[in-house]
Motif scaffolding. Sequence first.
Motif, PDB file in Angstrom:
ATOM      1  N   MET A  94       0.841  -1.173   0.000  1.00  0.00           N
ATOM      2  CA  MET A  94       0.000   0.000   0.000  1.00  0.00           C
ATOM      3  C   MET A  94       0.884   1.234   0.000  1.00  0.00           C
ATOM      4  N   ALA A  95       0.520   2.209  -0.790  1.00  0.00           N
ATOM      5  CA  ALA A  95       1.270   3.461  -0.873  1.00  0.00           C
ATOM      6  C   ALA A  95       0.623   4.493   0.038  1.00  0.00           C
ATOM      7  N   TYR A  96       1.436   5.201   0.781  1.00  0.00           N
ATOM      8  CA  TYR A  96       0.946   6.239   1.679  1.00  0.00           C
ATOM      9  C   TYR A  96       1.404   7.594   1.180  1.00  0.00           C
ATOM     10  N   ASP A  97       0.566   8.590   1.399  1.00  0.00           N
ATOM     11  CA  ASP A  97       0.879   9.954   0.993  1.00  0.00           C
ATOM     12  C   ASP A  97       1.337  10.735   2.217  1.00  0.00           C
ATOM     13  N   PHE A  98       2.614  11.023   2.279  1.00  0.00           N
ATOM     14  CA  PHE A  98       3.169  11.766   3.410  1.00  0.00           C
ATOM     15  C   PHE A  98       3.140  13.271   3.181  1.00  0.00           C
ATOM     16  N   TYR A  99       2.709  13.716   2.007  1.00  0.00           N
ATOM     17  CA  TYR A  99       2.765  15.142   1.703  1.00  0.00           C
ATOM     18  C   TYR A  99       1.748  15.976   2.475  1.00  0.00           C
ATOM     19  N   GLY A 100       0.769  15.335   3.106  1.00  0.00           N
ATOM     20  CA  GLY A 100      -0.145  16.065   3.970  1.00  0.00           C
ATOM     21  C   GLY A 100       0.495  16.374   5.322  1.00  0.00           C
ATOM     22  N   PHE A 101       1.663  15.827   5.547  1.00  0.00           N
ATOM     23  CA  PHE A 101       2.390  16.039   6.788  1.00  0.00           C
ATOM     24  C   PHE A 101       3.221  17.311   6.693  1.00  0.00           C
ATOM     25  N   ASN A 102       3.684  17.761   7.823  1.00  0.00           N
ATOM     26  CA  ASN A 102       4.739  18.769   7.888  1.00  0.00           C
ATOM     27  C   ASN A 102       5.915  18.082   8.586  1.00  0.00           C
ATOM     28  N   PRO A 103       7.060  18.727   8.696  1.00  0.00           N
ATOM     29  CA  PRO A 103       8.209  18.038   9.307  1.00  0.00           C
ATOM     30  C   PRO A 103       7.936  17.517  10.724  1.00  0.00           C
ATOM     31  N   LEU A 104       7.196  18.258  11.537  1.00  0.00           N
ATOM     32  CA  LEU A 104       6.909  17.799  12.896  1.00  0.00           C
ATOM     33  C   LEU A 104       5.998  16.574  12.890  1.00  0.00           C
ATOM     34  N   ASP A 105       4.955  16.580  12.052  1.00  0.00           N
ATOM     35  CA  ASP A 105       4.077  15.410  11.940  1.00  0.00           C
ATOM     36  C   ASP A 105       4.881  14.174  11.536  1.00  0.00           C
ATOM     37  N   PHE A 106       5.783  14.361  10.586  1.00  0.00           N
ATOM     38  CA  PHE A 106       6.584  13.237  10.110  1.00  0.00           C
ATOM     39  C   PHE A 106       7.490  12.713  11.223  1.00  0.00           C
ATOM     40  N   GLU A 107       8.127  13.615  11.969  1.00  0.00           N
ATOM     41  CA  GLU A 107       8.964  13.198  13.087  1.00  0.00           C
ATOM     42  C   GLU A 107       8.166  12.392  14.098  1.00  0.00           C
ATOM     43  N   GLU A 108       6.945  12.854  14.401  1.00  0.00           N
ATOM     44  CA  GLU A 108       6.113  12.154  15.378  1.00  0.00           C
ATOM     45  C   GLU A 108       5.722  10.762  14.879  1.00  0.00           C
ATOM     46  N   LEU A 109       5.434  10.645  13.594  1.00  0.00           N
ATOM     47  CA  LEU A 109       5.138   9.331  13.020  1.00  0.00           C
ATOM     48  C   LEU A 109       6.345   8.408  13.161  1.00  0.00           C
ATOM     49  N   VAL A 110       7.521   8.901  12.807  1.00  0.00           N
ATOM     50  CA  VAL A 110       8.746   8.100  12.887  1.00  0.00           C
ATOM     51  C   VAL A 110       9.022   7.706  14.340  1.00  0.00           C
ATOM     52  N   GLN A 111       8.822   8.632  15.266  1.00  0.00           N
ATOM     53  CA  GLN A 111       9.029   8.317  16.681  1.00  0.00           C
ATOM     54  C   GLN A 111       8.084   7.207  17.142  1.00  0.00           C
ATOM     55  N   ALA A 112       6.807   7.333  16.791  1.00  0.00           N
ATOM     56  CA  ALA A 112       5.833   6.314  17.195  1.00  0.00           C
ATOM     57  C   ALA A 112       6.175   4.955  16.586  1.00  0.00           C
ATOM     58  N   LEU A 113       6.530   4.945  15.314  1.00  0.00           N
ATOM     59  CA  LEU A 113       6.836   3.695  14.621  1.00  0.00           C
ATOM     60  C   LEU A 113       8.066   3.017  15.212  1.00  0.00           C
ATOM     61  N   PHE A 114       9.123   3.778  15.432  1.00  0.00           N
ATOM     62  CA  PHE A 114      10.352   3.158  15.917  1.00  0.00           C
ATOM     63  C   PHE A 114      10.328   2.895  17.422  1.00  0.00           C
ATOM     64  N   GLN A 115       9.488   3.598  18.160  1.00  0.00           N
ATOM     65  CA  GLN A 115       9.286   3.208  19.551  1.00  0.00           C
ATOM     66  C   GLN A 115       8.630   1.824  19.580  1.00  0.00           C
ATOM     67  N   ARG A 116       7.721   1.609  18.654  1.00  0.00           N
ATOM     68  CA  ARG A 116       7.050   0.311  18.528  1.00  0.00           C
ATOM     69  C   ARG A 116       8.044  -0.768  18.086  1.00  0.00           C
ATOM     70  N   VAL A 117       8.912  -0.436  17.151  1.00  0.00           N
ATOM     71  CA  VAL A 117       9.862  -1.403  16.593  1.00  0.00           C
ATOM     72  C   VAL A 117      10.991  -1.719  17.580  1.00  0.00           C
ATOM     73  N   LEU A 118      11.577  -0.690  18.207  1.00  0.00           N
ATOM     74  CA  LEU A 118      12.741  -0.895  19.068  1.00  0.00           C
ATOM     75  C   LEU A 118      12.368  -1.176  20.517  1.00  0.00           C
ATOM     76  N   GLY A 119      11.324  -0.533  21.010  1.00  0.00           N
ATOM     77  CA  GLY A 119      10.912  -0.796  22.382  1.00  0.00           C
ATOM     78  C   GLY A 119      10.414   0.443  23.097  1.00  0.00           C
ATOM     79  N   ASN A 120       9.605   0.209  24.099  1.00  0.00           N
ATOM     80  CA  ASN A 120       8.998   1.302  24.856  1.00  0.00           C
ATOM     81  C   ASN A 120       9.984   2.111  25.676  1.00  0.00           C
ATOM     82  N   SER A 121      11.165   1.591  25.918  1.00  0.00           N
ATOM     83  CA  SER A 121      12.144   2.360  26.681  1.00  0.00           C
ATOM     84  C   SER A 121      12.913   3.348  25.801  1.00  0.00           C
TER      85      SER A 121
END
Length: 186
Positions: free
Chosen positions: A1-28
């Motif tokens: 599935m293709a996602y459109d990230f252009y509706g984001f701004n840099p802060l939204d994108f950072e928050e998405l990446v933080q949430a995703l990698f907190q999930r991937v690497l761990g809650n700590s």
Amino acid sequence: MAYDFYGFNPLDFEELVQALFQRVLGNSSLIYGLGADGGRELSFRGRAAFASPYEFHDGLWIVQAKFRSRDVHNHEQYDWISRQFKNEMRKFKSGNYPVPDQYIFVTNAVLTAGYQRGGRDKMQALAEHYKNTIPRIYIVAYDELCKLLLNNADVRQAYDHWLSPGDQMAQIKQLLAKQNIYTLSL
């Protein structure tokens, strides 16, 4: 599935990446907010698997997000990513920032697939060039980011406009079940 990230701004994108990698690497994982973040959106110290579910690495993990706005032309995507990446590597080489054992560079920009000439292979070669600075470097561009979101439904589902048809069907079934309405299939 293709996602459109252009509706984001840099802060939204950072928050998405933080949430995703907190999930991937761990809650700590440590999340860094606005401001000078030392070249990191998130850091994690410990043992985790990223590139392979069977290969674990220990130490300091740093995740950096770089958002590419729509106004950058398609043919400039590799050039833009490589410039951003080199700037981050200069920070680590300067000695003014903690050097991680694992570094994950995440961008919404697209890397082309052409063998040895495409952006993906050129970025892998660039990462190899910096291996003496950081032992394990992972480049996560648009296509990998989309797959990570597909495989991490809890993060994906936090963004209503990204719900897949399967996500929507599951929500409908869950609502029906709460009302004691059961279906064999929808």
